[in-house]
Design an enzyme around this catalytic site. Structure first.
Site, PDB file in Angstrom:
ATOM      1  N   THR A 124      -9.077  15.188   8.121  1.00  0.00           N
ATOM      2  CA  THR A 124      -8.664  15.717   7.311  1.00  0.00           C
ATOM      3  C   THR A 124      -8.428  15.259   6.064  1.00  0.00           C
ATOM      4  O   THR A 124      -7.550  14.433   5.889  1.00  0.00           O
ATOM      5  CB  THR A 124      -7.398  16.760   7.709  1.00  0.00           C
ATOM      6  OG1 THR A 124      -7.824  17.332   9.135  1.00  0.00           O
ATOM      7  CG2 THR A 124      -6.908  17.677   6.764  1.00  0.00           C
ATOM      8  N   CYS A 136      -0.373  -6.895  -2.293  1.00  0.00           N
ATOM      9  CA  CYS A 136      -1.025  -6.207  -1.272  1.00  0.00           C
ATOM     10  C   CYS A 136      -1.155  -7.036   0.011  1.00  0.00           C
ATOM     11  O   CYS A 136      -1.920  -6.873   0.717  1.00  0.00           O
ATOM     12  CB  CYS A 136      -2.259  -5.686  -1.530  1.00  0.00           C
ATOM     13  SG  CYS A 136      -2.529  -4.663  -2.989  1.00  0.00           S
ATOM     14  N   SER A 176      -8.867   3.023  -6.804  1.00  0.00           N
ATOM     15  CA  SER A 176      -7.660   3.413  -6.299  1.00  0.00           C
ATOM     16  C   SER A 176      -6.814   4.441  -7.187  1.00  0.00           C
ATOM     17  O   SER A 176      -6.759   3.929  -8.391  1.00  0.00           O
ATOM     18  CB  SER A 176      -7.105   1.991  -5.805  1.00  0.00           C
ATOM     19  OG  SER A 176      -5.760   2.292  -5.116  1.00  0.00           O
ATOM     20  N   ASN A 233      -7.427  -9.318 -10.221  1.00  0.00           N
ATOM     21  CA  ASN A 233      -6.174  -8.597 -10.203  1.00  0.00           C
ATOM     22  C   ASN A 233      -4.876  -9.605 -10.666  1.00  0.00           C
ATOM     23  O   ASN A 233      -3.901  -9.133 -10.588  1.00  0.00           O
ATOM     24  CB  ASN A 233      -5.774  -8.126  -8.690  1.00  0.00           C
ATOM     25  CG  ASN A 233      -5.973  -9.137  -7.733  1.00  0.00           C
ATOM     26  OD1 ASN A 233      -7.283  -9.621  -7.398  1.00  0.00           O
ATOM     27  ND2 ASN A 233      -5.094  -9.358  -6.962  1.00  0.00           N
TER      28      ASN A 233
END
Length: 405
Positions: A247, A335, A209, A161
């Site tokens: 959910t 991140c 992602s 990354n």
């Protein structure tokens, strides 16, 4: 300097996140308004959202060449996918009372892999970190030297990354499988930029992602090879094959699926357009900005990544000044809750403190133009010149070897 009154901001941080594609937003909207049923409900509203999830799962599977959509488990993003792969595999091995108590990873993985590994180490698992070359490459020979029958899982990212180096995944997979270990790859940065085929690569698990490929934030996926058993890390109602209860984020999943479909269709155009701009950027920067160096491999790197060291400049100061002049860039991973720390990736690559602090990552996307790149380089050149005039930088102290790519 760029005048904000005349120029719009230029976004060169697609490794951190990408703009959501218009087609993705259009596909998501009905599931934010009219089609709001819970996928676990058996009535019409529930069936509509269930069908939408099935379509998204199929699109994700097609992007990575997975034989079956049932091999895709949706998560909240790449971090959760990595946690599920690592912890799910480790806990399954432990539940079976096997002697496979070791996980091998690299020293340049994202924190989304390194931190779960630390957690597993605290629980009694053995964690081994492979070294890398000065270009950020994991040598297959390093894995071959340390792998044993005790290894449950090898986890090596597909593309880094920070510096964009692409790893020899297929060769690493073969070594892992020969020793009876499973193989997981964090492909968050590679997806949409490289053709991915899990069957050809032979990987057992792959993390993805959405927001790295022009999809919405807050959704990702883990490919898990058919018949592979891992344990869930979230328990509840048994959604996502009992591996990820809760959910489902229906609008996010729908958007992610559409983003995967678009990434598949535009792959060739993406590589040509973005890599072309990246190469033009690199050529101009190295030619026009003294005491600069491209980091990572010049060839085996993802199309959008250009990572530099500018000697005599502090990277954080550089980012602030660029932002003041309408250029969005970064020093590395975005991140870590905005905490500033020395890059473990560059440190593992053998960089000195000065080389690390003078680093800058510019990452491009389909939205960028040659005019934007030209403007960004002009601003970058002026800002670096300004910062060097304010610092005690003396180029004669820079070793010529440090400037080599």
């Amino acid at each position: 300097m760029t005048d904000d009154k005349h120029y719009s901001h230029i976004y060169l941080d697609t490794a951190a996140s990408t703009p959501v594609a218009d087609e993705v937003i259009t596909e998501m909207l009905p599931y934010l308004k009219e089609q709001y049923g819970n996928p676990s409900s058996i009535h019409k509203f529930g069936r509509e959202t269930t069908r939408a999830i099935h379509l998204a799962r199929k699109r994700v599977a097609e992007m990575i060449g997975a034989p079956s959509p049932h091999e895709i488990t949706f998560t909240s993003g790449g971090t959760e996918a990595n946690n599920l792969a690592l912890k799910g595999t480790a806990m399954h091995a432990k539940s079976k009372m096997t002697e496979k108590n070791t996980i091998i990873t690299s020293s340049i993985e994202h924190d989304a892999v390194l931190e779960p590994c630390k957690d597993l180490e605290d629980r009694g698992f053995v964690i081994m970190h492979l070294p890398v070359t000065g270009e950020g490459l994991v040598r297959p020979s390093e894995l071959k030297n340390v792998i044993s029958d005790n290894v449950a899982l090898v986890s090596i990212m597909y593309a880094n990354n920070e510096v964009g180096t692409i790893q020899p995944i297929k060769e690493l997979v073969e070594i892992a499988h020969q020793a009876g270990a499973l193989f997981h790859t964090d492909a968050v940065q590679a997806a949409g930029k490289l053709p991915l085929n899990v069957k050809n690569l032979g990987v057992d698990m792959m993390s993805l992602s959405s927001h790295k490929i022009n999809g919405p934030k807050g959704v990702g996926a883990l490919y898990i090879r058919s018949n592979l058993k891992i344990l869930p890390i979230i328990h509840g109602g048994g959604q996502e094959w009992y591996l990820r209860s809760g959910t489902e984020n229906v609008p996010g999943i729908v958007g992610f699926g559409k983003a995967c479909e678009l990434a598949n269709k535009r792959m060739k155009h993406y590589q040509e357009h973005v890599a072309g701009l990246r190469n033009y950027l690199v050529e101009r920067v190295l030619k026009e900005i003294p005491w600069s160096r491209l980091n990572g491999l010049s060839t085996e790197r993802i199309a959008n990544n250009a990572h530099f060291t500018f000697f005599g400049v502090n990277g954080e100061d550089l980012i602030i000044k660029l932002d003041e002049n309408g250029i969005a860039a970064s020093t590395g991973s975005a991140c870590s809750v905005k905490k500033q720390k020395q890059s473990h990736v560059l440190k593992a690559m053998g960089f000195s403190y000065e080389e690390i602090t003078g680093s800058l990552r510019l990452s491009l996307g389909m939205h960028n133009t040659k005019d934007e790149v030209d403007r960004a380089i002009n601003v970058l050149s002026n800002v670096i010149k300004e910062l060097r005039e304010l610092s005690p930088f003396d180029s004669k102290y820079v070793d010529r070897k440090e400037l080599k790519q």
